[in-house]
Design an enzyme around this catalytic site. Structure first.
Site, PDB file in Angstrom:
ATOM      1  N   ARG A   1       0.870  -1.276  -0.137  1.00  0.00           N
ATOM      2  CA  ARG A   1       0.164   0.288  -0.404  1.00  0.00           C
ATOM      3  C   ARG A   1       0.755   1.084   0.388  1.00  0.00           C
ATOM      4  NH1 ARG A   1      -4.944  -1.321  -0.055  1.00  0.00           N
ATOM      5  NH2 ARG A   1      -5.880   0.932  -0.139  1.00  0.00           N
ATOM      6  N   LEU A   2       2.098   1.573  -0.464  1.00  0.00           N
ATOM      7  CA  LEU A   2       3.178   2.555  -0.895  1.00  0.00           C
ATOM      8  C   LEU A   2       2.962   2.319  -2.154  1.00  0.00           C
ATOM      9  CD1 LEU A   2       6.009   1.025   1.516  1.00  0.00           C
ATOM     10  CD2 LEU A   2       3.880   2.817   1.962  1.00  0.00           C
TER      11      LEU A   2
END
Length: 207
Positions: free
Chosen positions: A184-185
């Protein structure tokens, strides 16, 4: 321009948007040009619905670059667009794990460009545009189909564009390009300008 590279590279956000859309056309099952359009009513209450984006005008266009779609001018969305003069939308592609978010100013496209697009639609879609009183209450589907039959007999095989149907052009002041990242970066880049004649500034955002 920071560390933009790969799918984010370039100095023209409209060119990037066109490239992403072209890629999506080969991967999305249905309607790769679908956008979730957001408006607000006279009381500030927001509304959202899916519409189909029909054109991305480059920044060399007379408009300064814009996103164009078409609808019934008597619909709720059109009334809200006319009242506020502003709108936002998001275009999300699950297959690519990318999305584009846009916020900007709105104007009508009800000239030759709208005529040309209307003429390119199927005959049934052109007749349907005449028959539908979009967003108004409807007692039954039978009533709608009866209106379509009536319009078909009245307008014939080459109906002109209805005066209450045409395009809207969204002139973006902000465009954000988002791509899914591991853990989720995600990668996010926001383009901003003051008006159609201003230069863009670009900033990387935290996920």
């Amino acid at each position: 321009m920071g560390d933009r590279e790969g799918i984010f590279a370039g100095n023209d956000p409209f060119a990037i948007a066109k490239t992403w859309l072209a890629e999506a056309e080969g991967t999305e099952i249905n309607d790769p040009n679908a956008i979730a359009l957001s408006t607000v009513d006279a009381h500030g209450l927001p509304n959202a619905r899916m519409v189909l984006l029909k054109e991305i005008e480059g920044q060399d266009a007379a408009s300064g670059g814009a996103f164009v779609f078409y609808t019934n001018y008597e619909s709720r969305k059109a009334q809200e667009l006319d009242h506020a003069g502003k709108a936002a939308f998001v275009m999300h592609w699950k297959s690519l794990r990318r999305q584009i978010r846009v916020r900007g100013l709105v104007s009508r496209e009800d000239g030759p460009q709208a005529d040309e697009y209307y003429a390119s639609r199927s005959l049934k879609s052109r007749l349907g545009a005449w028959a539908s009183r979009q967003s108004q209450p409807l007692d039954s589907r039978a009533t709608l189909m009866a209106e379509v039959a009536k319009i078909t007999a009245l307008k014939g095989p080459n109906p002109k564009r209805p005066p209450f149907w045409g395009g809207f052009r969204i002139l973006p002041l902000e465009i954000e390009f988002w791509a899914d990242g591991a853990f989720r970066l995600h990668d996010r880049f926001r383009w901003e300008r003051c008006d159609a004649t201003s230069d863009w500034s670009v900033q990387r955002l935290n996920p």
